[in-house]
Scaffold this motif. Structure first.
Motif, PDB file in Angstrom:
ATOM      1  N   GLU A 166       1.702   4.848  -9.860  1.00 39.43           N
ATOM      2  CA  GLU A 166       0.594   5.780 -10.065  1.00 39.43           C
ATOM      3  C   GLU A 166      -0.499   5.472  -9.132  1.00 39.43           C
ATOM      4  O   GLU A 166      -1.370   6.662  -8.758  1.00 39.43           O
ATOM      5  CB  GLU A 166       0.084   5.626 -11.475  1.00 39.43           C
ATOM      6  CG  GLU A 166       1.198   5.860 -12.564  1.00 39.43           C
ATOM      7  CD  GLU A 166       0.630   5.536 -14.035  1.00 39.43           C
ATOM      8  OE1 GLU A 166      -0.450   4.835 -14.220  1.00 39.43           O
ATOM      9  OE2 GLU A 166       1.232   5.809 -14.857  1.00 39.43           O
ATOM     10  N   GLU A 167      -0.852   4.292  -8.561  1.00 39.42           N
ATOM     11  CA  GLU A 167      -1.773   4.006  -7.753  1.00 39.42           C
ATOM     12  C   GLU A 167      -1.352   4.523  -6.369  1.00 39.42           C
ATOM     13  O   GLU A 167      -2.191   4.989  -5.593  1.00 39.42           O
ATOM     14  CB  GLU A 167      -2.037   2.496  -7.600  1.00 39.42           C
ATOM     15  CG  GLU A 167      -3.308   2.289  -6.807  1.00 39.42           C
ATOM     16  CD  GLU A 167      -4.399   2.785  -7.356  1.00 39.42           C
ATOM     17  OE1 GLU A 167      -5.436   3.101  -6.523  1.00 39.42           O
ATOM     18  OE2 GLU A 167      -4.935   2.767  -8.666  1.00 39.42           O
ATOM     19  N   SER A 168      -0.189   4.568  -5.900  1.00 39.34           N
ATOM     20  CA  SER A 168       0.346   5.209  -4.594  1.00 39.34           C
ATOM     21  C   SER A 168       0.374   6.563  -4.685  1.00 39.34           C
ATOM     22  O   SER A 168      -0.116   7.181  -3.940  1.00 39.34           O
ATOM     23  CB  SER A 168       1.767   4.663  -4.365  1.00 39.34           C
ATOM     24  OG  SER A 168       1.821   3.531  -4.213  1.00 39.34           O
ATOM     25  N   GLN A 169       0.435   7.349  -5.734  1.00 42.71           N
ATOM     26  CA  GLN A 169       0.236   8.645  -5.831  1.00 42.71           C
ATOM     27  C   GLN A 169      -1.056   9.009  -5.754  1.00 42.71           C
ATOM     28  O   GLN A 169      -1.428  10.075  -5.202  1.00 42.71           O
ATOM     29  CB  GLN A 169       0.860   9.305  -7.306  1.00 42.71           C
ATOM     30  CG  GLN A 169       0.918  10.561  -7.434  1.00 42.71           C
ATOM     31  CD  GLN A 169       1.876  11.132  -6.437  1.00 42.71           C
ATOM     32  OE1 GLN A 169       2.856  10.792  -6.386  1.00 42.71           O
ATOM     33  NE2 GLN A 169       1.514  12.483  -5.942  1.00 42.71           N
ATOM     34  N   SER A 170      -2.157   8.414  -6.349  1.00 42.47           N
ATOM     35  CA  SER A 170      -3.211   8.604  -6.302  1.00 42.47           C
ATOM     36  C   SER A 170      -4.040   8.333  -4.919  1.00 42.47           C
ATOM     37  O   SER A 170      -4.701   9.305  -4.426  1.00 42.47           O
ATOM     38  CB  SER A 170      -4.234   7.506  -7.309  1.00 42.47           C
ATOM     39  OG  SER A 170      -5.555   7.598  -7.178  1.00 42.47           O
ATOM     40  N   GLU A 195     -11.019   2.215   0.936  1.00 44.82           N
ATOM     41  CA  GLU A 195     -10.674   0.516   0.870  1.00 44.82           C
ATOM     42  C   GLU A 195     -10.645   0.147  -0.263  1.00 44.82           C
ATOM     43  O   GLU A 195      -9.622  -0.702  -0.681  1.00 44.82           O
ATOM     44  CB  GLU A 195     -11.996   0.130   1.501  1.00 44.82           C
ATOM     45  CG  GLU A 195     -12.075   0.230   3.261  1.00 44.82           C
ATOM     46  CD  GLU A 195     -13.361  -0.325   3.710  1.00 44.82           C
ATOM     47  OE1 GLU A 195     -14.494  -0.591   2.944  1.00 44.82           O
ATOM     48  OE2 GLU A 195     -13.423  -0.349   4.906  1.00 44.82           O
ATOM     49  N   THR A 196     -11.334   0.679  -1.342  1.00 47.81           N
ATOM     50  CA  THR A 196     -11.145   0.173  -2.825  1.00 47.81           C
ATOM     51  C   THR A 196      -9.652   0.296  -3.159  1.00 47.81           C
ATOM     52  O   THR A 196      -9.014  -0.304  -3.917  1.00 47.81           O
ATOM     53  CB  THR A 196     -12.329   0.884  -3.937  1.00 47.81           C
ATOM     54  OG1 THR A 196     -13.453   0.520  -3.283  1.00 47.81           O
ATOM     55  CG2 THR A 196     -12.059   0.231  -5.259  1.00 47.81           C
ATOM     56  N   LYS A 197      -9.182   1.784  -3.129  1.00 50.80           N
ATOM     57  CA  LYS A 197      -8.069   2.101  -3.428  1.00 50.80           C
ATOM     58  C   LYS A 197      -6.858   1.367  -2.730  1.00 50.80           C
ATOM     59  O   LYS A 197      -5.751   1.073  -3.339  1.00 50.80           O
ATOM     60  CB  LYS A 197      -7.730   3.739  -3.118  1.00 50.80           C
ATOM     61  CG  LYS A 197      -8.182   4.442  -3.934  1.00 50.80           C
ATOM     62  CD  LYS A 197      -8.064   5.982  -3.856  1.00 50.80           C
ATOM     63  CE  LYS A 197      -8.790   6.776  -4.969  1.00 50.80           C
ATOM     64  NZ  LYS A 197      -8.292   7.024  -5.995  1.00 50.80           N
ATOM     65  N   GLU A 204      -2.731  -2.929  -2.967  1.00 55.96           N
ATOM     66  CA  GLU A 204      -2.248  -4.013  -2.238  1.00 55.96           C
ATOM     67  C   GLU A 204      -2.118  -5.302  -3.433  1.00 55.96           C
ATOM     68  O   GLU A 204      -1.199  -6.055  -3.249  1.00 55.96           O
ATOM     69  CB  GLU A 204      -3.410  -4.742  -1.305  1.00 55.96           C
ATOM     70  CG  GLU A 204      -2.743  -5.987  -0.522  1.00 55.96           C
ATOM     71  CD  GLU A 204      -3.657  -6.501   0.464  1.00 55.96           C
ATOM     72  OE1 GLU A 204      -3.463  -7.438   1.054  1.00 55.96           O
ATOM     73  OE2 GLU A 204      -4.985  -5.936   0.620  1.00 55.96           O
ATOM     74  N   ALA A 205      -3.268  -5.410  -4.110  1.00 56.77           N
ATOM     75  CA  ALA A 205      -3.031  -6.413  -5.382  1.00 56.77           C
ATOM     76  C   ALA A 205      -1.716  -6.271  -6.412  1.00 56.77           C
ATOM     77  O   ALA A 205      -1.229  -7.076  -6.668  1.00 56.77           O
ATOM     78  CB  ALA A 205      -4.314  -6.519  -6.246  1.00 56.77           C
ATOM     79  N   MET A 242       9.079   6.109  -0.108  1.00 59.24           N
ATOM     80  CA  MET A 242       8.629   7.395   0.581  1.00 59.24           C
ATOM     81  C   MET A 242       7.381   7.589   0.403  1.00 59.24           C
ATOM     82  O   MET A 242       6.907   8.263   1.809  1.00 59.24           O
ATOM     83  CB  MET A 242       9.582   8.529  -0.308  1.00 59.24           C
ATOM     84  CG  MET A 242      11.263   8.452   0.121  1.00 59.24           C
ATOM     85  SD  MET A 242      11.993   9.724  -0.628  1.00 59.24           S
ATOM     86  CE  MET A 242      11.380  10.090  -2.288  1.00 59.24           C
ATOM     87  N   MET A 243       6.525   7.508  -0.497  1.00 61.51           N
ATOM     88  CA  MET A 243       5.030   7.611  -0.308  1.00 61.51           C
ATOM     89  C   MET A 243       4.406   6.906   0.583  1.00 61.51           C
ATOM     90  O   MET A 243       3.563   7.293   1.132  1.00 61.51           O
ATOM     91  CB  MET A 243       4.302   7.487  -1.880  1.00 61.51           C
ATOM     92  CG  MET A 243       4.665   8.671  -2.865  1.00 61.51           C
ATOM     93  SD  MET A 243       3.653   8.506  -4.148  1.00 61.51           S
ATOM     94  CE  MET A 243       4.554   7.198  -5.102  1.00 61.51           C
TER      95      MET A 243
END
Length: 120
Positions: A9-13, A37-39, A44-45, A68-69
């Motif tokens: 979900e975070e990668s998609q965002s 930077e925040t995203k 990363e976390a 792939m993303m």
């Protein structure tokens, strides 16, 4: 919710966010970079929290999509970086040109003439 699903979900965002253009306004651009930077930090976390490989078929599918993303995210980050570097260089050139207008005799001259600055 599994950590892989959160990562997906975070990668998609992040990918959706990177597909938007950089704002022209300097204040909005700074805000864009700060949000980016925040995203990236959040993603990363989440990546560091993954301790085991995916076990279920759903997790494996999500992991493939994340990979792939990630390739597309990397390409978009490189293009945004180039765009920002190009803007920095353009700003430096404008600043240098402005200084030449303020003091045209500072530095080497283009005519090959030397101007004595001692006031003789």
């Amino acid at each position: 919710m599994s950590i892989i699903k959160k990562n997906h979900e975070e990668s998609q965002s992040l990918l959706t966010f990177l597909k938007t253009d950089l704002p022209e306004d300097p204040d909005k651009r700074d805000q864009f970079i700060s949000e980016l930077e925040t995203k990236l930090d959040v993603r990363e976390a989440l990546i560091k929290q993954i301790k085991r490989p995916p076990t279920t078929d759903d997790e494996k599918e999500l992991a493939k999509e994340i990979i792939m993303m990630n390739d597309e995210i990397s390409e978009l980050l490189v293009s945004k970086n180039r765009e920002i570097q190009r803007d920095i260089e353009q700003t430096k050139r404008k600043k240098q040109t402005g200084r030449k207008y303020d003091n045209p005799y500072d530095g080497p001259t283009s005519e090959g003439i030397f101007f004595d600055k001692r006031g003789v």
